[in-house]
Design a protein around this motif. Structure first.
Motif, PDB file in Angstrom:
ATOM      1  N   TRP A  32       0.824  -1.213   0.000  1.00 35.71           N
ATOM      2  CA  TRP A  32       0.000   0.000   0.000  1.00 35.71           C
ATOM      3  C   TRP A  32       0.858   1.264   0.000  1.00 35.71           C
ATOM      4  O   TRP A  32       0.464   2.278  -0.581  1.00 35.71           O
ATOM      5  CB  TRP A  32      -0.952  -0.027   1.198  1.00 35.71           C
ATOM      6  N   LEU A  33       2.015   1.223   0.627  1.00 40.66           N
ATOM      7  CA  LEU A  33       2.933   2.360   0.558  1.00 40.66           C
ATOM      8  C   LEU A  33       3.391   2.595  -0.879  1.00 40.66           C
ATOM      9  O   LEU A  33       3.470   3.742  -1.337  1.00 40.66           O
ATOM     10  CB  LEU A  33       4.146   2.119   1.449  1.00 40.66           C
ATOM     11  N   ALA A  34       3.672   1.505  -1.603  1.00 33.66           N
ATOM     12  CA  ALA A  34       4.063   1.623  -3.007  1.00 33.66           C
ATOM     13  C   ALA A  34       2.916   2.197  -3.835  1.00 33.66           C
ATOM     14  O   ALA A  34       3.129   3.044  -4.722  1.00 33.66           O
ATOM     15  CB  ALA A  34       4.492   0.262  -3.550  1.00 33.66           C
ATOM     16  N   LYS A  37       2.761   5.912  -3.215  1.00 37.99           N
ATOM     17  CA  LYS A  37       3.842   6.599  -3.927  1.00 37.99           C
ATOM     18  C   LYS A  37       3.527   6.704  -5.412  1.00 37.99           C
ATOM     19  O   LYS A  37       3.692   7.769  -6.030  1.00 37.99           O
ATOM     20  CB  LYS A  37       5.161   5.868  -3.711  1.00 37.99           C
ATOM     21  N   ASN A  38       3.048   5.611  -5.996  1.00 36.58           N
ATOM     22  CA  ASN A  38       2.722   5.608  -7.422  1.00 36.58           C
ATOM     23  C   ASN A  38       1.558   6.536  -7.739  1.00 36.58           C
ATOM     24  O   ASN A  38       1.475   7.088  -8.841  1.00 36.58           O
ATOM     25  CB  ASN A  38       2.397   4.188  -7.884  1.00 36.58           C
ATOM     26  N   GLU A  43       3.684  13.170   0.539  1.00 36.97           N
ATOM     27  CA  GLU A  43       4.374  12.494   1.647  1.00 36.97           C
ATOM     28  C   GLU A  43       3.738  11.128   1.948  1.00 36.97           C
ATOM     29  O   GLU A  43       3.145  10.913   3.009  1.00 36.97           O
ATOM     30  CB  GLU A  43       4.368  13.357   2.913  1.00 36.97           C
ATOM     31  N   PRO A  44       3.850  10.174   1.028  1.00 40.75           N
ATOM     32  CA  PRO A  44       3.197   8.879   1.235  1.00 40.75           C
ATOM     33  C   PRO A  44       3.675   8.134   2.474  1.00 40.75           C
ATOM     34  O   PRO A  44       2.954   7.276   2.995  1.00 40.75           O
ATOM     35  CB  PRO A  44       3.537   8.101  -0.045  1.00 40.75           C
ATOM     36  N   SER A  45       4.875   8.459   2.961  1.00 34.74           N
ATOM     37  CA  SER A  45       5.397   7.770   4.146  1.00 34.74           C
ATOM     38  C   SER A  45       5.056   8.486   5.446  1.00 34.74           C
ATOM     39  O   SER A  45       5.488   8.058   6.521  1.00 34.74           O
ATOM     40  CB  SER A  45       6.918   7.614   4.037  1.00 34.74           C
ATOM     41  N   TRP A  97      -2.777   7.863   6.282  1.00 35.70           N
ATOM     42  CA  TRP A  97      -3.982   8.245   5.534  1.00 35.70           C
ATOM     43  C   TRP A  97      -3.568   8.689   4.146  1.00 35.70           C
ATOM     44  O   TRP A  97      -2.731   9.593   4.005  1.00 35.70           O
ATOM     45  CB  TRP A  97      -4.758   9.356   6.232  1.00 35.70           C
ATOM     46  N   TRP A  98      -4.111   8.035   3.131  1.00 39.79           N
ATOM     47  CA  TRP A  98      -3.854   8.397   1.742  1.00 39.79           C
ATOM     48  C   TRP A  98      -5.182   8.758   1.093  1.00 39.79           C
ATOM     49  O   TRP A  98      -5.949   7.890   0.661  1.00 39.79           O
ATOM     50  CB  TRP A  98      -3.190   7.229   1.008  1.00 39.79           C
ATOM     51  N   GLY A  99      -5.451  10.075   1.056  1.00 43.68           N
ATOM     52  CA  GLY A  99      -6.746  10.541   0.578  1.00 43.68           C
ATOM     53  C   GLY A  99      -7.036  10.173  -0.865  1.00 43.68           C
ATOM     54  O   GLY A  99      -8.171   9.842  -1.213  1.00 43.68           O
TER      55      GLY A  99
END
Length: 208
Positions: A32-34, A37-38, A43-45, A97-99
């Motif tokens: 999910w972090l990848a 980022k994609n 700031e995905p991390s 949280w990745w909106g």
């Protein structure tokens, strides 16, 4: 009482089923972090880190994830408020949280310091300005003004090399609980938790 209405957004970008999940929650988090980022999330991390002091007062702030191995690694000033909290109570929780992806991940566990060699290696990899800022800042302490910290940073920049101070280094959050959350329409979100049982992780679906 003032009411806040931030608008209502329907979450429709994806879904999450048991078959979609890796049996290893660290591998699932890495996936999910990848994805974040994609998707060019800002700031995905970045993750919220929540701690509790000796008086059971909670506090939370954003830190950056800097490594995934047996746990989640982040770096900070050991004398900061978070460092003080962790010296008194090693239990902590984090939340991503990745909106753009309508996704959230929660992690709970126990925090320990990384080895001095790990902290040295990471500190050496940082830009000099970041090294100087980290080494010179009395993080979380009251200061007279910005000029005070700028002068301290500039003084360190004149030195060669800038060594990692003993009060700065890494922590590793060793998880015992994960929760993966995917937004869904009408607030019927998909939620799955991983619970540690011995050497195994058991996955459960949770009600939204």
């Amino acid at each position: 009482m003032a009411m806040f209405d931030g608008g209502r957004s329907e979450y429709t970008s994806g879904k999450l089923d048991l078959k979609d999940l890796n049996s290893d929650p660290m591998a699932q988090l890495e996936r999910w972090l990848a994805d974040a980022k994609n998707a060019q999330c800002i700031e995905p991390s970045a993750m919220t880190l929540a701690t509790v002091d000796a008086n059971n007062h909670p506090s939370a702030r954003i830190v950056l994830l800097r490594g995934l191995d047996s746990g989640l690694v982040f770096y900070t000033n050991y004398l900061s408020r978070k460092g003080s909290d962790l010296s008194e109570n090693s239990n902590a929780a984090s939340c991503f949280w990745w909106g753009k992806l309508e996704r959230q991940v929660r992690v709970e566990g126990v925090v320990e310091k990384v080895s001095a060699s790990e902290s040295d290696a990471y500190f050496a990899s940082r830009p000099r300005e970041s090294q100087a800022a980290s080494a010179s800042s009395p993080q979380s302490q009251i200061i007279s003004g910005r000029k005070e910290i700028e002068a301290a940073k500039n003084d360190l920049l004149e030195r060669e090399p800038i060594d990692r101070p003993n009060h700065w280094g890494g922590y590793r959050l060793i998880p015992n609980y994960f929760e993966f959350w995917q937004g869904r329409k009408a607030r019927l979100h998909d939620r799955f938790c991983y619970v540690r049982q011995g050497e195994e992780w058991v996955i459960h679906r949770l009600a939204p």
